[in-house]
Design an enzyme around this catalytic site. Structure first.
Site, mmCIF file in Angstrom:
data_model
loop_
_atom_site.group_PDB
_atom_site.id
_atom_site.type_symbol
_atom_site.label_atom_id
_atom_site.label_comp_id
_atom_site.label_asym_id
_atom_site.label_seq_id
_atom_site.Cartn_x
_atom_site.Cartn_y
_atom_site.Cartn_z
ATOM 1 C CD GLU A 104 -1.922 -8.170 6.192
ATOM 2 O OE1 GLU A 104 -1.917 -8.378 4.970
ATOM 3 O OE2 GLU A 104 -2.822 -7.525 6.777
ATOM 4 C CG HIS A 123 -2.769 -2.826 6.468
ATOM 5 N ND1 HIS A 123 -3.349 -2.838 5.210
ATOM 6 C CD2 HIS A 123 -3.083 -4.032 7.034
ATOM 7 C CE1 HIS A 123 -3.968 -3.999 5.026
ATOM 8 N NE2 HIS A 123 -3.830 -4.736 6.111
ATOM 9 C CG HIS A 125 -8.644 -5.064 6.731
ATOM 10 N ND1 HIS A 125 -8.731 -6.129 7.584
ATOM 11 C CD2 HIS A 125 -7.357 -5.055 6.267
ATOM 12 C CE1 HIS A 125 -7.549 -6.747 7.659
ATOM 13 N NE2 HIS A 125 -6.703 -6.094 6.874
ATOM 14 C CG HIS A 193 -6.009 -7.123 2.306
ATOM 15 N ND1 HIS A 193 -4.820 -7.811 2.343
ATOM 16 C CD2 HIS A 193 -6.189 -6.638 3.556
ATOM 17 C CE1 HIS A 193 -4.315 -7.761 3.577
ATOM 18 N NE2 HIS A 193 -5.135 -7.047 4.315
HETATM 19 MN MN MN Z 1 -4.660 -6.683 6.357
#
Ligand code: MN
Length: 263
Positions: A104, A123, A125, A193
């Site tokens: 990603e 980033h 979760h 996500h």
């Molecule tokens: Mn991810």
């Protein structure tokens, strides 16, 4: 020894010495402190429970602003400065040397392209945030530490543009769509996500990633109490965010100390 053999021997020795010096110093043009900050930020977010086996922290390259710096594919708690790699504006590694890279990475590439003011991207979760990514209840600042949410935290739904996917930001087109949804905000939620958080420096992005998660958990609790919830007004949020940007060094010093190797 013929002159050609002598030349060949010198050439081989020179190449070996270059290879050795590169192995010792992962990215020679980047200050060691920035590589350490990226690694520290990764370990801090793992220590605070914002990321587990997945998630990443990156920073814009200080002298080549089209490029960015991010760890090879490794769990956030395990990142060290030696794991940091350089990526180009399309998210491709500059010098992969057989190291695995995050699928990603396009999240980071497309945000750095779209947001010249951003120098760090996170980033996650984060478990607190995911419920707000699948609900129509907007994430809003409940208390001063999450004041940056006052500008709004849009939800990006990968399915709207790309149909049924595996939910991952696995190419530039998907990353570009996410960056467009982030627009000029600090946080964008990713439906089903996680989230992406940006800032002017690694410390700010890490601070915001943590307090986005805490605010989400507190907001769900406050809603659960059953009566109307009072959020920070836009004016309060703007004032409190200014203070947070000044005092975050104290939080960073504490978090950094807790994740020093050997602790
Ligand atoms: Mn991810």
């Amino acid at each position: 020894m013929s002159s050609f053999s002598r030349f060949a021997a010198i050439a081989v020795a020179t190449l070996l010495s270059i290879a050795t010096s590169r192995a010792q110093d992962a990215i020679p043009s980047v200050p060691r402190e920035l590589l350490e900050d990226i690694a520290t930020g990764s370990r801090v977010l793992a220590d605070l429970g914002v990321v587990d086996a997945f998630g990443h922290v990156s920073a814009r390259h200080p002298t080549n602003p089209k490029h960015f710096l991010m760890a090879r594919s490794v769990a956030p708690a395990q990142v060290t400065a030696a794991d940091i790699m350089e990526f180009d504006e399309n998210g491709e590694p500059v010098d992969a040397r057989n190291r695995a890279v995050f699928l990603e990475r396009f999240i980071h590439a497309e945000i750095y392209k779209a947001r010249p003011d951003v120098n760090a991207v996170v980033h996650t979760h984060s478990p607190g945030v995911v419920p707000f990514s699948v609900s129509r209840t907007p994430l809003r600042p409940l208390y001063h530490n999450a004041a940056f949410l006052g500008e709004g935290a849009p939800v990006w739904d990968i399915g709207k543009e790309f149909g049924a996917t595996d939910m991952l930001v696995r190419n530039n087109a998907i990353g570009k769509s996410l960056a467009a949804a982030l627009a000029d905000k600090s946080v964008v939620l990713m439906r089903g996500h996680g989230d992406v958080i940006v800032g002017p420096a690694v410390q700010a992005a890490v601070f915001r990633a943590y307090y986005t998660d805490v605010n989400a958990r507190l907001q769900a609790q406050a809603i659960g109490l059953g009566s109307d919830v009072t959020y920070l007004s836009a004016e309060e949020a703007a004032k409190a965010d200014g203070v947070n940007m000044v005092i975050m060094d104290r939080a960073w010093a504490l978090w950094k100390q807790k994740v020093q190797p050997g602790k």
